[in-house]
Design an enzyme around this catalytic site. Structure first.
Site, short mmCIF file in Angstrom:
data_model
loop_
_atom_site.label_atom_id
_atom_site.label_comp_id
_atom_site.label_asym_id
_atom_site.label_seq_id
_atom_site.Cartn_x
_atom_site.Cartn_y
_atom_site.Cartn_z
N GLY A 96 0.81 -1.21 0.00
CA GLY A 96 0.00 0.00 0.00
C GLY A 96 0.84 1.26 0.00
O GLY A 96 0.57 2.20 0.75
N GLY A 121 0.86 8.53 0.45
CA GLY A 121 0.77 8.71 1.90
C GLY A 121 1.91 8.12 2.70
O GLY A 121 3.09 8.22 2.34
N GLY A 175 2.77 5.03 3.28
CA GLY A 175 3.52 3.97 2.62
C GLY A 175 4.57 4.50 1.67
O GLY A 175 5.70 4.00 1.63
N TYR A 222 -12.21 0.45 12.01
CA TYR A 222 -10.79 0.67 11.75
C TYR A 222 -9.96 0.39 13.00
O TYR A 222 -8.96 -0.32 12.96
CB TYR A 222 -10.57 2.11 11.29
#
Length: 264
Positions: free
Chosen positions: A14, A18, A20, A154
């Site tokens: 991923g 961002g 990652g 989450y």
């Protein structure tokens, strides 16, 4: 402290944007050969180009694969080969009232945020153990222990990652392989900018919106700002190094002091 990851091969799941992407960039800056990953080939290749633009000498491979499925993970393993460093960063989040989260959405969050990491660890950990070196990091969150009301699903998946980390660290005991969680706090990414807009309104200048978000929704942050993604990358680089050889099974915080406890 000089950290040299030359000769190490790392995958960041991923990592097309961002946190990652920032982690991949910092690993490349430290000398590692880096595999960036996303679902879309064009976006993944653009991420690899962004790493090379930041670190001109970087060795970067772009591999598009949907790691929320077993087939996607298997295709990535076939293309990538062996790894020394595995960073399970892939994750999704969205604000949703907890009573409105149905079974399908719970399953989707576990597939993406938990099982994608489990699959890759299961694929790569045995080889690391045989070779006597390996670094596995699961990018968790302050939400693992401070469950946010606006996205309970989450938070629960990030809590699960802490247990996954501890279990696989025990499986790798005595092999030279370490497995850790990195608990990121509220971080400045495009996705979080959208999230902030949802909560405080998207008609404000960014500095004002960020300040209001931190005061109203993340008031326990000790740095009183969003964390920059490279700051998370710095901790990942350290944990990837030989200098971190005695750190395993842990939940290490790069949360801006957000979690109001002495221990995770």
């Amino acid at each position: 402290m000089r950290i040299d990851l030359m000769g190490r091969r790392a995958l960041v799941s991923g990592s097309s944007q961002g946190i990652g992407l920032a982690i991949a960039t910092e690993l490349a800056r430290a000398g590692a050969t880096v595999v960036v990953n996303g679902r879309a080939q064009e976006k993944t290749e653009a991420a690899a180009a962004a790493v090379r633009a930041e670190v001109p000498e970087a060795e970067v491979q772009a591999v598009a694969a949907d790691l929320a499925s077993a087939d996607g993970a298997a295709s990535l393993k076939e293309e990538v080969g062996d790894l020394d460093i595995l960073v399970n960063n892939l994750g999704i989040f969205e604000s949703r009232p907890v009573l409105e989260i149905d079974d399908d959405e719970w399953r989707r969050y576990f597939e993406v945020n938990v099982l994608s990491a489990v699959r890759l660890i299961r694929m790569y950990l045995p080889g690391m153990m045989e070779r006597g070196f390996g670094r596995v990091m699961n990018i968790a969150s302050d939400s693992a222990v401070v469950t946010p009301l606006e996205m309970v699903h989450y938070g629960v998946t990030k809590t699960a990652l802490l247990a996954v980390t501890r279990g696989y660290a025990k499986a790798a005991a005595g092999t030279g392989v370490t497995v850790n969680s990195v608990m990121a706090g509220p971080t400045h990414t495009p996705g979080v900018e959208d999230f902030v807009g949802e909560l405080v309104g998207d008609d404000k200048p960014w500095d004002e919106a960020q300040s209001q978000f931190m005061k109203e929704h993340r008031p326990y942050s000790l740095i009183q700002r969003l964390i920059e993604p490279a700051e998370i990358g710095n901790l990942v680089v350290y944990l990837s190094s030989t200098q971190a050889s005695a750190t395993t099974g842990g939940a290490l915080r790069v949360d801006g002091g957000y979690i109001d406890s002495i221990l995770p």
